[in-house]
Scaffold this active site. Structure first.
Site, PDB file in Angstrom:
ATOM      1  N   CYS A  54      92.773  34.869  46.986  1.00 11.79           N
ATOM      2  CA  CYS A  54      93.342  36.085  46.417  1.00 11.79           C
ATOM      3  C   CYS A  54      93.612  35.892  44.937  1.00 11.79           C
ATOM      4  CB  CYS A  54      94.663  36.428  47.111  1.00 11.79           C
ATOM      5  SG  CYS A  54      94.568  36.548  48.897  1.00 11.79           S
TER       6      CYS A  54
ATOM      7  N   LEU B 295      91.019  38.582  49.163  1.00 15.13           N
ATOM      8  CA  LEU B 295      89.668  38.312  49.666  1.00 15.13           C
ATOM      9  C   LEU B 295      89.884  37.776  51.072  1.00 15.13           C
ATOM     10  CD1 LEU B 295      86.579  38.045  49.049  1.00 15.13           C
ATOM     11  CD2 LEU B 295      87.046  35.678  48.399  1.00 15.13           C
TER      12      LEU B 295
ATOM     13  N   ILE C 125      89.624  36.090  54.475  1.00 17.08           N
ATOM     14  CA  ILE C 125      88.863  34.972  55.041  1.00 17.08           C
ATOM     15  C   ILE C 125      89.372  34.628  56.438  1.00 17.08           C
ATOM     16  CG2 ILE C 125      88.152  32.578  54.724  1.00 17.08           C
ATOM     17  CD1 ILE C 125      87.042  34.381  52.552  1.00 17.08           C
TER      18      ILE C 125
ATOM     19  N   GLY D 186      94.567  31.153  47.994  1.00 16.07           N
ATOM     20  CA  GLY D 186      94.008  29.903  48.489  1.00 16.07           C
ATOM     21  C   GLY D 186      93.902  29.865  50.001  1.00 16.07           C
TER      22      GLY D 186
ATOM     23  N   GLY E  13      81.073  19.619  46.536  1.00 14.62           N
ATOM     24  CA  GLY E  13      81.337  18.182  46.435  1.00 14.62           C
ATOM     25  C   GLY E  13      82.258  17.793  45.298  1.00 14.62           C
TER      26      GLY E  13
END
Length: 618
Positions: free
Chosen positions: A2, A49, A51, A74, A359
C-alpha cells in the site's frame, strides 16, 4: 502492499479533503481501494494493493473497541503463526488479513510489537487511549517512510511527493543532503533532500505523544561472529533458513512470479520456490547491447529448473522512451542508473502477476561485490613504494576509455581513485560518484559552505559503526547503506510505480542474523565470493551460474551520453546554475564526449538531480 499517509494537527481539526488529496498522490501504490480514519485532529489515509484477504482486508483496521487503529504498507509473512498465538490469548479476529495481526500484537506487546514481525513494512498505529502515534519500519528498509514535524502539524507518508502536496510544506533543498547524494548517489536516512523532512531509518520506531518525538532502534546488526561452527553445519542451517523464508513469502491470494536474472541469487530463490510450487513463472528482460545482457543465463536456469519463463527484449529506443516515466515516480533523487532496467522488468512482469520474488540482499549478505576484492588489493597497493604507485596511476589513467559494462579500464580507474584513502572513505569512493575534491569544483563558492557536512556524521547516523580492516565490516556497511538506501529504494519505487509487489527472501531477519554471524571465510576468501551460497547450490542450479562472475543490472548510459542523449544532457546540465559551476560540468561533458575520461556516473547523478528538481520543485 500500500501507500500510507497521515497528519496530526497541533491546533485544528483535520481537513478531510486535504488528506484525500495527499493520499491520492500514491494511487499507483494502491490502485484497488482507499481508506481513512479521521478523529478530530488526527487523520490516517491509505491506498491498497490487495494481496492477502482480498474481500475483508480493507484498511484502516481497528481492535474490537476501536481504540487502536492501524494502516500499513508491506506484508507480514508470519501472520498465520502470530494469528494462532493471539487467538489462544483470547483476541477476536474479524478478517483474515495480516494487518489485523498488528493491532492485536500491539495490545500484547505495546511499543515492542515490531520485534515479533517477520516482514517488510512501514506501519502507522494510532492509540486513542494514549493519544499516541507509532511509526515503524522493517529491519532492512524495504518499505519507505518519510515524516516532518512542522510548526502546526506532524505529517508522514510512504513517498516524499505525498508530503510535498501539502500546501504548507516549503520546497527547499537541504544542501547537506544534496552533498551526501552527490557522493553516495542516494540520500541516506535520516536525511531527506527536502529541508525539514526526514526518513525514519530501517529497524527503528518513532513515537509521537504530546507533540514530543522519541525514536529508538528495535533491531541492530550484531557484529558477533560464531565460533566453532563448521562449514557443513552452516550449509545445512542456511538451506533450512532460505527454504523457510521462500515458503512464507509465497503466501498470496493473487498470482506471483520470480525475477530471474541468471545470477546465483535469483536462481537460488527460483530453486527453492520450485519446492513449494510446481508452476513457477519467471521473468527477465534482455538487452540488444551484449555487454549488458544476461538473458542467456536466465534462460539456461529457467530450462534447468523447468519454469514458465517470460522474456522481453529491449533496445536502446525502448529504454529511452521510458525515461520520462521514471521521473513520474522518482520523487527523491537516486543516481543508480539500474532503476531504468528495474522499472522495465517490473512493468513487463506486472502484465502477468501482481507479486514477484527477487534476489535482493544476496550480494550484501554473502559478499558478491568486486569492492571486497579491491579492499584486499589496496592493502597490498599501499605497501608499494610511492614511485611504483605513481607509475601505476599514470599507466591506469592512460588506459583507453571503454563504455562497455564494468570494462577493465573503468574498474582500474575507479580503484585508483580511492586506493590510498582510509577504509570507509575509499569504499564510498568506489561505490559512488563525486569524491570530496570533485565537489569543491562542482559547487558554486557561495553554496559550498552551506552544503558542507562531515561524512563521519553519515557513518554515525546511518551506519552506526566505523568499519575496520575486516571484509565482514564492509558487508555490514553495504547492508546498512547501499542495500537499504539505494537498492531497496530503487526496487520499491520502480515496482510500486506499476503496482507490483516485490518480496526479498534473503531479507528474512532470521536469515540475515545467521549469515552475518558466520565467519568471513565462509563468504569471501582469497578471490572467491559467496562461498557458502555457491557450495549450497552446487548441483541444484547449472554450474555456469555458480561459476560466472558478478555482472550487475546496468544499461549503456556512457554510450548514450555521447550519442542519443547528448543534446538532452547538455540542455539539462548546462541550464541550471543555482548550485553548480556550469563551466566545471561543461568540462565533464567534453571529456566524456571525447573519451578522455568516463564520467558516466557523475553526469548521470547530476542529470537525475536536476531533472528531479525541475519536476518536483518548479
Amino acid at each position: 502492499m500500500c501507500g500510507i499517509c497521515g497528519i496530526i494537527n497541533k491546533k485544528e481539526k483535520i481537513d478531510s479533503q486535504l488528506l484525500e488529496k495527499i493520499n491520492n498522490t500514491m494511487v499507483h501504490r494502491g490502485p484497488d481501494e482507499e481508506g481513512y480514519f479521521i478523529k478530530e485532529n488526527i487523520g490516517l489515509g491509505m491506498r491498497r494493493l490487495s494481496i492477502i484477504d482480498l474481500e475483508t482486508g480493507k484498511q484502516p483496521i481497528s481492535n474490537e473497541d476501536k481504540t487502536v487503529w492501524v494502516i500499513f504498507n508491506g506484508e507480514i509473512y508470519n501472520y498465520v503463526e502470530l494469528r494462532k498465538e493471539l487467538i489462544k490469548k483470547g483476541h477476536k479476529f474479524s478478517t483474515k488479513t495480516d494487518t489485523e495481526v498488528i493491532v492485536h500484537l500491539y495490545e500484547e506487546k505495546k511499543e515492542n510489537f515490531p520485534e515479533y514481525l517477520n516482514g517488510m513494512f512501514a506501519i502507522a498505529l494510532w492509540d486513542n487511549k494514549e493519544k499516541k502515534l507509532i511509526l515503524t519500519r522493517d529491519r532492512a528498509g524495504e518499505k519507505p517512510l518519510y515524516y516532518g514535524d512542522l510548526n502546526n502539524f506532524f505529517i508522514f507518508a510512504s513517498e516524499l511527493k505525498a508530503i510535498l502536496s501539502h500546501p504548507q510544506i516549503v520546497k527547499e533543498i537541504d544542501l547537506k543532503s544534496l552533498n551526501l547524494y552527490l557522493t553516495l548517489e542516494y540520500v541516506p536516512s535520516p536525511w531527506c533532500i527536502i529541508k525539514g523532512i526526514k526518513k525514519l531509518p530501517p529497524g527503528h520506531t518513532l513515537v509521537l505523544k504530546e507533540n514530543k518525538i522519541r525514536i529508538f532502534p528495535y533491531w541492530k546488526i550484531k557484529r558477533e561472529i560464531r565460533k566453532g561452527i563448521k562449514l557443513g553445519e552452516a550449509i545445512e542451517i542456511l538451506e533450512d533458513l532460505i527454504s523457510e523464508s521462500v515458503r512464507i513469502r509465497l503466501r498470496s491470494d493473487v498470482p506471483l512470479g520470480i525475477f530471474l536474472s541468471g545470477g546465483i541469487d535469483s536462481s537460488t530463490i527460483t530453486y527453492f520456490a520450485k519446492k513449494y510450487i510446481q508452476d513457477v513463472k519467471t521473468f527477465n528482460i534482455a538487452f540488444t547491447e551484449k555487454s549488458f545482457d544476461e538473458s542467456f543465463y536466465a534462460k539456461k536456469t529457467a530450462k534447468f529448473l523447468d519454469t514458465e519463463h517470460y522474456e522481453e527484449i529491449f533496445d536502446e529506443g525502448k529504454m529511452l522512451n521510458v525515461l520520462p516515466e521514471v521521473f513520474e515516480f522518482l520523487d527523491e533523487p537516486l543516481g543508480d542508473v539500474s532503476i531504468l532496467p528495474t522499472y522495465l522488468l517490473s512493468k513487463f512482469t506486472r502484465n502477468f502477476v501482481k507479486v514477484a520474488l527477487g534476489g535482493d540482499g544476496g550480494d550484501e549478505l554473502f559478499g558478491g561485490y568486486p569492492t571486497y576484492f579491491a579492499h584486499k588489493i589496496s592493502q597490498i597497493y599501499k605497501l608499494l613504494p610511492s614511485f611504483v604507485r605513481n607509475f601505476t596511476k599514470f599507466i591506469g589513467n592512460k588506459l583507453p576509455v571503454s563504455h562497455a559494462n564494468f570494462s577493465f579500464d573503468f574498474k582500474v580507474k575507479k580503484f585508483l581513485e580511492g586506493a590510498e584513502e582510509n577504509g570507509w572513505k575509499k569504499h564510498i569512493y568506489w561505490m559512488g560518484s563525486f569524491n570530496f575534491e570533485d565537489k569543491e569544483k562542482l559547487f558554486k563558492k557561495d553554496i559550498l559552505e552551506d552544503a558542507k557536512i562531515e561524512f563521519e556524521e553519515f557513518i554515525e547516523k546511518t551506519v552506526g559503526f566505523y568499519p575496520g580492516q575486516d571484509i565482514q565490516d564492509y558487508l555490514n556497511f553495504d547492508f546498512k547503506t547501499y542495500l537499504s538506501e539505494d537498492v531497496l529504494f530503487k526496487v520499491d519505487r520502480a515496482s510500486m510505480g506499476v503496482s507490483l509487489e516485490v518480496r526479498a527472501p534473503f531479507l528474512d531477519h532470521k536469515l540475515i542474523e545467521f549469515v552475518q554471524s558466520l565467519p568471513e571465510r565462509f563468504k569471501v576468501e582469497g578471490w572467491k565470493t559467496k562461498i557458502i551460497l555457491k557450495k549450497l547450490m552446487r548441483g541444484k542450479i547449472p554450474d555456469k551460474i555458480i561459476k560466472r562472475g558478478k555482472k550487475g543490472f546496468g544499461i549503456p548510459v556512457a554510450k548514450w551520453i555521447r550519442g542519443k542523449l547528448n543534446s538532452l544532457f547538455r540542455e539539462v546540465l548546462l541550464s541550471d546554475n543555482e548550485f553548480f559551476s556550469t563551466s566545471y560540468i561543461g568540462n565533464l561533458i567534453k571529456e566524456h564526449e571525447e573519451k578522455i575520461k568516463d564520467h558516466r556516473k557523475k553526469l548521470w547523478t547530476l542529470f537525475v538531480f536536476i531533472k528531479w528538481k525541475q519536476k518536483y520543485l518548479s
